[in-house]
Design a protein around this motif. Structure first.
Motif, PDB file in Angstrom:
ATOM      1  N   ASP A 197       0.814  -1.213   0.000  1.00  0.00           N
ATOM      2  CA  ASP A 197       0.000   0.000   0.000  1.00  0.00           C
ATOM      3  C   ASP A 197       0.851   1.268   0.000  1.00  0.00           C
ATOM      4  N   LEU A 198       2.167   1.106   0.207  1.00  0.00           N
ATOM      5  CA  LEU A 198       3.044   2.278   0.319  1.00  0.00           C
ATOM      6  C   LEU A 198       3.637   2.712  -1.010  1.00  0.00           C
ATOM      7  N   GLU A 199       3.261   2.026  -2.098  1.00  0.00           N
ATOM      8  CA  GLU A 199       3.756   2.427  -3.410  1.00  0.00           C
ATOM      9  C   GLU A 199       3.278   3.842  -3.725  1.00  0.00           C
ATOM     10  N   ASP A 200       4.209   4.697  -4.114  1.00  0.00           N
ATOM     11  CA  ASP A 200       3.957   6.114  -4.437  1.00  0.00           C
ATOM     12  C   ASP A 200       3.633   6.959  -3.204  1.00  0.00           C
ATOM     13  N   GLU A 201       3.702   6.351  -2.006  1.00  0.00           N
ATOM     14  CA  GLU A 201       3.447   7.095  -0.775  1.00  0.00           C
ATOM     15  C   GLU A 201       4.750   7.779  -0.335  1.00  0.00           C
ATOM     16  N   PRO A 202       4.734   9.086  -0.085  1.00  0.00           N
ATOM     17  CA  PRO A 202       5.961   9.753   0.384  1.00  0.00           C
ATOM     18  C   PRO A 202       6.402   9.185   1.734  1.00  0.00           C
ATOM     19  N   LEU A 203       7.670   8.788   1.818  1.00  0.00           N
ATOM     20  CA  LEU A 203       8.192   8.135   3.020  1.00  0.00           C
ATOM     21  C   LEU A 203       9.383   8.883   3.589  1.00  0.00           C
ATOM     22  N   ILE A 204       9.480   8.858   4.904  1.00  0.00           N
ATOM     23  CA  ILE A 204      10.631   9.426   5.622  1.00  0.00           C
ATOM     24  C   ILE A 204      11.477   8.252   6.091  1.00  0.00           C
ATOM     25  N   PHE A 205      12.772   8.272   5.771  1.00  0.00           N
ATOM     26  CA  PHE A 205      13.684   7.167   6.081  1.00  0.00           C
ATOM     27  C   PHE A 205      14.809   7.646   6.984  1.00  0.00           C
ATOM     28  N   LEU A 265      21.325  -1.876   7.105  1.00  0.00           N
ATOM     29  CA  LEU A 265      19.897  -1.861   7.402  1.00  0.00           C
ATOM     30  C   LEU A 265      19.137  -1.115   6.305  1.00  0.00           C
ATOM     31  N   TYR A 266      19.686  -0.016   5.870  1.00  0.00           N
ATOM     32  CA  TYR A 266      19.055   0.769   4.804  1.00  0.00           C
ATOM     33  C   TYR A 266      18.851  -0.103   3.566  1.00  0.00           C
ATOM     34  N   ARG A 267      19.881  -0.854   3.206  1.00  0.00           N
ATOM     35  CA  ARG A 267      19.782  -1.730   2.023  1.00  0.00           C
ATOM     36  C   ARG A 267      18.734  -2.817   2.247  1.00  0.00           C
ATOM     37  N   SER A 268      18.668  -3.340   3.492  1.00  0.00           N
ATOM     38  CA  SER A 268      17.691  -4.383   3.788  1.00  0.00           C
ATOM     39  C   SER A 268      16.269  -3.858   3.643  1.00  0.00           C
ATOM     40  N   LEU A 269      16.014  -2.647   4.144  1.00  0.00           N
ATOM     41  CA  LEU A 269      14.678  -2.071   4.038  1.00  0.00           C
ATOM     42  C   LEU A 269      14.312  -1.786   2.586  1.00  0.00           C
ATOM     43  N   ILE A 270      15.265  -1.249   1.836  1.00  0.00           N
ATOM     44  CA  ILE A 270      15.017  -1.006   0.416  1.00  0.00           C
ATOM     45  C   ILE A 270      14.711  -2.330  -0.280  1.00  0.00           C
ATOM     46  N   GLY A 271      15.422  -3.400   0.134  1.00  0.00           N
ATOM     47  CA  GLY A 271      15.185  -4.720  -0.442  1.00  0.00           C
ATOM     48  C   GLY A 271      13.778  -5.220  -0.155  1.00  0.00           C
ATOM     49  N   SER A 272      13.239  -4.874   1.025  1.00  0.00           N
ATOM     50  CA  SER A 272      11.872  -5.275   1.369  1.00  0.00           C
ATOM     51  C   SER A 272      10.862  -4.652   0.403  1.00  0.00           C
ATOM     52  N   PHE A 273      11.087  -3.396   0.076  1.00  0.00           N
ATOM     53  CA  PHE A 273      10.192  -2.741  -0.879  1.00  0.00           C
ATOM     54  C   PHE A 273      10.368  -3.333  -2.277  1.00  0.00           C
ATOM     55  N   HIS A 274      11.608  -3.647  -2.612  1.00  0.00           N
ATOM     56  CA  HIS A 274      11.889  -4.234  -3.924  1.00  0.00           C
ATOM     57  C   HIS A 274      11.168  -5.574  -4.077  1.00  0.00           C
ATOM     58  N   MET A 285       9.925   0.507  -5.713  1.00  0.00           N
ATOM     59  CA  MET A 285      10.929   1.221  -4.948  1.00  0.00           C
ATOM     60  C   MET A 285      10.244   2.333  -4.156  1.00  0.00           C
ATOM     61  N   PRO A 286      10.644   2.542  -2.905  1.00  0.00           N
ATOM     62  CA  PRO A 286       9.972   3.548  -2.080  1.00  0.00           C
ATOM     63  C   PRO A 286      10.242   4.967  -2.569  1.00  0.00           C
ATOM     64  N   SER A 287       9.279   5.823  -2.324  1.00  0.00           N
ATOM     65  CA  SER A 287       9.412   7.236  -2.667  1.00  0.00           C
ATOM     66  C   SER A 287       9.882   7.990  -1.424  1.00  0.00           C
ATOM     67  N   ILE A 288      11.190   8.137  -1.292  1.00  0.00           N
ATOM     68  CA  ILE A 288      11.772   8.756  -0.097  1.00  0.00           C
ATOM     69  C   ILE A 288      11.846  10.272  -0.277  1.00  0.00           C
ATOM     70  N   VAL A 289      11.162  10.992   0.611  1.00  0.00           N
ATOM     71  CA  VAL A 289      11.140  12.456   0.498  1.00  0.00           C
ATOM     72  C   VAL A 289      12.102  13.122   1.476  1.00  0.00           C
ATOM     73  N   GLN A 290      12.549  12.371   2.495  1.00  0.00           N
ATOM     74  CA  GLN A 290      13.448  12.955   3.493  1.00  0.00           C
ATOM     75  C   GLN A 290      14.174  11.845   4.238  1.00  0.00           C
ATOM     76  N   GLU A 291      15.469  12.051   4.519  1.00  0.00           N
ATOM     77  CA  GLU A 291      16.236  11.143   5.360  1.00  0.00           C
ATOM     78  C   GLU A 291      16.639  11.883   6.625  1.00  0.00           C
ATOM     79  N   VAL A 292      16.488  11.225   7.784  1.00  0.00           N
ATOM     80  CA  VAL A 292      16.822  11.843   9.070  1.00  0.00           C
ATOM     81  C   VAL A 292      17.705  10.884   9.862  1.00  0.00           C
ATOM     82  N   ASN A 293      18.290  11.391  10.955  1.00  0.00           N
ATOM     83  CA  ASN A 293      19.269  10.575  11.683  1.00  0.00           C
ATOM     84  C   ASN A 293      18.752   9.939  12.961  1.00  0.00           C
TER      85      ASN A 293
END
Length: 301
Positions: free
Chosen positions: A186-194, A203-212, A217-225
């Protein structure tokens, strides 16, 4: 100069009588007198005035008595301190933790430990996993609560403290808030914060792999720490975010949390310490921490 000489001097100075001082120190009087004489010769100072009728302190002897008592008291304090440390009753423990650990049961574990061990000083350091590992290996931390994902843990012991699934943080008013569960598809085309790629690249690669695996592929609009920053941005309406289930305890206004289904990694916090660390104090702390572990076997499906 030997500690026993100071002990003998304190006895004579307090008793002002060599006979009574000898009995107090469980030594014959002649050897006691010889030790005091050697002490004065070493100092080059007369500490005691002796006559056939009495013994009295010189001004220098009075000052030396004060300082000898201080040395004796400090020595006794040091002995008591190390004995208490050996039993885990006193000492210092340096604890590192990642920010999300504050939303787990770690604060409750720390409070329980402090209540049981009021004489133990706890020093805390909030750092990322990447920052804590060298601090642990460099003996600047005694224990670290981190998020492991492909990190080198050679020479370290581990205790899994928290394992839980991801949930979806959704802005208040979003269409997802009317649903009980959300599927990753359901998150396809949904703006996501990563979370930032640089903080946890594996971990980042693993999460991207989950979407793949879900077919997009997730639509990442912002990355935070930090997870706290992630939830704060969700509240602004910028987008949704994958966060640990414990983040649902964040009562921040403007954010709703929903269970998330999908082939996702589990969210974990692990306690780390050096294998060679045999501190009784650390073991006592680990015993308390173990009582507050949260290990969920539930997996996203």
């Amino acid at each position: 100069m030997e500690l026993r000489q100071l002990k003998y001097f304190i006895a004579v100075a307090e008793e002002l009588h060599f006979g009574r001082a000898a009995e107090r120190c469980h030594i014959a009087q002649p050897p006691l007198s010889q030790q005091i004489k050697r002490l004065e010769e070493e100092l080059g100072v007369t500490l005691l005035e002796r006559t056939s009728r009495k013994v009295s302190l010189t001004p220098e002897g009075t000052e030396f008595l004060r300082r000898c008592r201080d040395i004796r008291d400090r020595l006794e304090e040091a002995v008591n301190c190390v004995q208490d440390m050996a039993q885990g009753l006193e000492g210092q423990l340096r604890v590192g933790f990642i920010g999300p650990a504050s939303l787990s049961k770690l604060p409750k574990a720390i409070r329980a430990f402090r209540e049981q061990n009021p004489n133990i000083r706890l020093d805390f350091s909030a750092q990322s996993t990447t920052e804590q590992l060298p601090m642990l290996r460099g003996d600047r931390l005694d224990i670290a609560f981190v998020r492991l994902f492909g990190h080198d843990t050679r020479g370290l012991d581990t205790l899994l403290f928290l394992r839980e699934p991801y949930v979806l943080a959704v802005p208040e008013g979003h269409a997802f808030t009317s649903r009980e569960r959300i599927d990753i598809t359901d998150l396809e085309d949904e703006p996501l914060i990563f979370n930032q790629r640089i903080a946890q690249p594996a971990l980042y690669r693993s999460l991207i792999g989950s979407f793949h695996k879900a077919g997009f592929m997730p639509s990442i609009v912002q990355e935070v720490n930090t997870e706290q920053s992630t939830v704060a941005l969700v509240a602004t309406g910028l987008g949704c975010a994958l966060v640990p289930a414990s983040s649902a305890g964040d009562r921040r206004s403007g954010v709703v949390f929903r269970p998330l289904d999908g082939d996702l990694p589990q969210w974990e916090i692990t306690a780390l310490w050096k294998k060679k660390n045999e501190s009784v104090l650390l073991r006592k702390f680990l015993d308390v921490v173990a009582q507050f572990r949260e290990i969920s076997d539930a997996v996203s499906a």
